[in-house]
Design a protein around this motif. Sequence first.
Motif, mmCIF file in Angstrom:
data_model
loop_
_atom_site.group_PDB
_atom_site.id
_atom_site.type_symbol
_atom_site.label_atom_id
_atom_site.label_comp_id
_atom_site.label_asym_id
_atom_site.label_seq_id
_atom_site.Cartn_x
_atom_site.Cartn_y
_atom_site.Cartn_z
ATOM 1 N N VAL A 1 0.784 -1.222 0.095
ATOM 2 C CA VAL A 1 -0.043 -0.016 -0.086
ATOM 3 C C VAL A 1 0.846 1.112 -0.147
ATOM 4 O O VAL A 1 0.685 1.992 -0.790
ATOM 5 N N VAL A 2 1.914 1.099 0.796
ATOM 6 C CA VAL A 2 2.807 2.526 0.664
ATOM 7 C C VAL A 2 3.625 2.637 -0.443
ATOM 8 O O VAL A 2 3.657 3.704 -1.126
ATOM 9 N N ALA A 3 3.743 1.599 -1.244
ATOM 10 C CA ALA A 3 4.486 1.664 -2.583
ATOM 11 C C ALA A 3 3.401 2.232 -3.378
ATOM 12 O O ALA A 3 3.579 2.917 -4.323
ATOM 13 N N PHE A 4 2.070 1.625 -3.593
ATOM 14 C CA PHE A 4 1.081 2.231 -4.518
ATOM 15 C C PHE A 4 1.041 3.569 -4.106
ATOM 16 O O PHE A 4 0.797 4.436 -5.057
ATOM 17 N N VAL A 5 0.868 4.060 -2.951
ATOM 18 C CA VAL A 5 0.636 5.391 -2.357
ATOM 19 C C VAL A 5 1.699 6.512 -3.212
ATOM 20 O O VAL A 5 1.586 7.632 -3.534
ATOM 21 N N GLU A 6 3.068 6.015 -3.035
ATOM 22 C CA GLU A 6 3.880 6.693 -3.597
ATOM 23 C C GLU A 6 3.943 6.706 -5.012
ATOM 24 O O GLU A 6 4.060 7.973 -5.706
ATOM 25 N N LYS A 7 3.486 5.718 -5.765
ATOM 26 C CA LYS A 7 3.355 5.871 -7.370
ATOM 27 C C LYS A 7 2.416 6.599 -7.578
ATOM 28 O O LYS A 7 2.167 7.412 -8.626
ATOM 29 N N PHE A 8 1.094 6.700 -6.777
ATOM 30 C CA PHE A 8 -0.076 7.572 -6.977
ATOM 31 C C PHE A 8 0.243 8.872 -6.893
ATOM 32 O O PHE A 8 -0.447 9.839 -7.739
ATOM 33 N N ARG B 1 -9.216 13.591 -5.722
ATOM 34 C CA ARG B 1 -8.650 12.560 -5.900
ATOM 35 C C ARG B 1 -9.345 11.093 -6.089
ATOM 36 O O ARG B 1 -8.938 10.193 -6.491
ATOM 37 N N THR B 2 -10.549 11.405 -5.456
ATOM 38 C CA THR B 2 -11.447 10.214 -5.780
ATOM 39 C C THR B 2 -11.762 9.717 -7.075
ATOM 40 O O THR B 2 -12.030 8.786 -7.296
ATOM 41 N N ILE B 3 -11.587 10.770 -7.889
ATOM 42 C CA ILE B 3 -12.117 10.656 -9.446
ATOM 43 C C ILE B 3 -11.145 9.640 -10.128
ATOM 44 O O ILE B 3 -11.382 8.624 -10.646
ATOM 45 N N PRO B 4 -9.708 10.114 -10.089
ATOM 46 C CA PRO B 4 -8.694 9.051 -10.575
ATOM 47 C C PRO B 4 -8.532 7.587 -9.747
ATOM 48 O O PRO B 4 -8.417 6.463 -10.488
ATOM 49 N N LEU B 5 -8.878 7.518 -8.328
ATOM 50 C CA LEU B 5 -9.075 6.234 -7.863
ATOM 51 C C LEU B 5 -10.045 5.612 -8.229
ATOM 52 O O LEU B 5 -9.916 4.378 -8.600
ATOM 53 N N GLU C 1 -16.963 11.000 -12.806
ATOM 54 C CA GLU C 1 -17.350 10.580 -11.490
ATOM 55 C C GLU C 1 -18.095 9.003 -11.158
ATOM 56 O O GLU C 1 -18.023 8.604 -10.319
ATOM 57 N N ASP C 2 -18.942 8.899 -12.358
ATOM 58 C CA ASP C 2 -19.988 7.812 -12.404
ATOM 59 C C ASP C 2 -19.151 6.765 -12.972
ATOM 60 O O ASP C 2 -19.809 5.621 -13.325
ATOM 61 N N ALA C 3 -17.688 6.844 -13.110
ATOM 62 C CA ALA C 3 -17.023 5.680 -13.668
ATOM 63 C C ALA C 3 -17.330 4.468 -13.233
ATOM 64 O O ALA C 3 -17.337 3.341 -13.651
ATOM 65 N N PRO C 4 -17.461 4.316 -11.811
ATOM 66 C CA PRO C 4 -17.558 2.880 -10.955
ATOM 67 C C PRO C 4 -18.985 1.989 -11.739
ATOM 68 O O PRO C 4 -19.145 1.167 -11.643
ATOM 69 N N ASP C 5 -19.756 2.788 -12.327
ATOM 70 C CA ASP C 5 -21.025 2.136 -12.799
ATOM 71 C C ASP C 5 -20.286 1.436 -14.325
ATOM 72 O O ASP C 5 -21.340 0.445 -14.680
ATOM 73 N N LEU C 6 -19.406 1.779 -14.740
ATOM 74 C CA LEU C 6 -19.050 0.956 -16.164
ATOM 75 C C LEU C 6 -18.306 -0.334 -15.795
ATOM 76 O O LEU C 6 -17.411 -0.340 -15.155
ATOM 77 N N GLU C 7 -19.054 -1.560 -16.482
ATOM 78 C CA GLU C 7 -18.853 -2.802 -16.090
ATOM 79 C C GLU C 7 -17.791 -3.376 -17.423
ATOM 80 O O GLU C 7 -17.979 -2.915 -18.456
ATOM 81 N N PRO C 8 -16.725 -4.374 -17.189
ATOM 82 C CA PRO C 8 -15.872 -4.706 -18.325
ATOM 83 C C PRO C 8 -17.084 -5.151 -19.500
ATOM 84 O O PRO C 8 -18.114 -5.718 -19.223
#
Length: 579
Positions: free
Chosen positions: A274-281, A307-311, A498-505
């Motif tokens: 998680v620490v490594a991810f946060v650094e890259k983020f 930052r919630t948008i890119p996450l 911001e509604d991207a979580p609604d998009l499914e593969p």
Amino acid sequence: MVDITQPFVIDTPLSTRFPIYTRANTGEVAGGTTSPLMWSYGGGMGNERQWRKALAEFGAFDEDEFREDYIDIQGMVHGYIYLNLSQSRVFGVRMPGATPDLMDRTYLGDVTAPPYVPHPDDAKPEYTERILASVQRVLTETHRNDIEIEDRESSAALRAARPDLSSMSDRELLEYGKKLMADRYPHYLRKHLKMVYESSVVTGALDELANKLGDPTLTIRLTGGQGNVASAAPSQAMWDLSRQVIASPALTAEFDGGVEGLEDRLRASGDADVVAFVEKFDEFLYEYGSRSTDEWAPMPKTWETHRTIPLGMIDRLRLQDESKNPRLQSQRVRRDRDEVTAAIREKLAGDPEALAGFDAVLATVDVYMPAREQSKTNTIRVLQECRMPLFELGRRFVERGTLSRPDDLTMLKIDELDKFIDDPTPFVATIDERREWSEQLSELEPPFIIDGEIPPVTTWPKKKAPAVNVATTGDVLTGIGACPGTAEGIARVIFDPEDAPDLEPGEILVAPVTDPGWTPIFTSAEAVVVNVGSPLSHAAIVSRELGMPCVLAVKDATKRIVNGTKIAVDGTNGTVTIL
């Protein structure tokens, strides 16, 4: 109750010399109403002056052809930005090989506009000669190091030199932002606006070549696959972050907990992954944090500030398998381009002159397509440095209880913001009134074309009103093919990233507009369909880099295509079929 029938606080009189305006193209970069702060802080006359200089440098106009104290190249009607179609037609008259009808088709597609009426000052040989000199320069360029290296490095240096905004006084913040806007931003903006015209020369040459070869689809097949497009880079970086999530049980668990509060959970964790991810983020935010939708606004929801948008985008990308890797898709597009190029070169082998002409045009495409996107990236990065002081100001006034949200500041013009800092109380009611006014106007669909007279705002339809003719099984909707290829899937209508979580593969993204703030979502979709756009819009270029079948300018796509409908997208021929 606000009277929205009166002109909005930033509206300006329309031109009588250039009376026809359109929302074409401007709908891509400014889908809603424009804020008073945007229009007075780098937009409006500030933007107009740089645009006039760009046109003069290209050779198409003289600056004194436009009104001194009013905007002409743009229009502002009830808070909506317009592009002057009459002025574009004059450009078509003066441009060698172009016509007013060609400019209409470029901007409007198959939408019918009022007929062109010649003006005595339209056709003048001196302008044609100047434009021809610019065309010859563009078609012989072998590099644009001024953009790819010099401006890229200087915009990065400005980001690196950002002071500690939290330690500055309110007045210092405002003056710092205004100084950057006055001293640094105009150079990049003018360069980018001029690049728009220069790159149109390149695609125009490619269109002409494609028509001679009898295959209009060649234009979109030969403009992708560069592999170094700046606005595609964030998608690749997000993909890499999503792979980190997949590889780590700890990260997967955090993302499974939902995007809400995710950043706080990640930063509080002591897990090594998680620490490594946060650094890259954080590295990602530093490099690409200026990106957003509505990128020209003074306080948009940038990835750095929201930052919630890119996450949320990374959360969607982690659900994709390796076949959706942007690098692999870009390689596939490049292979297709190489195959098309080889076939054309073989076809022209017996005509050395035609072959040399083809190679020259393709070489220029490789110079200008990446340069255009890098120019936009440089400009937005500098603009971000101009607006970050405003974000800090807005945050402080929310903290003090004066404002309800930071972007309430955008309801003030820059000279009012000067006074607001000293005594905010008198402006609170003004902010509330303009916010309500702007929100009511944003619910309306402005006329696509205005010919001198503005239709009463009370006659404008609601944007989200149900479509009069919802598409049903067998219907074929037409638009502009932006990236070749076909795909079938379930339509997912999304109005905001911001509604991207609604998009499914496997689903197909149907959106109102395309701009770089949307493009990372492309990788999560099987294909992309949008209401407005042109083959040279930024996201169209990105879709070609990512190999995403894409159809632009499908009128009322978000209304006519019902969410959950199965559709087929043909990005080569520009059609969407309801299955």
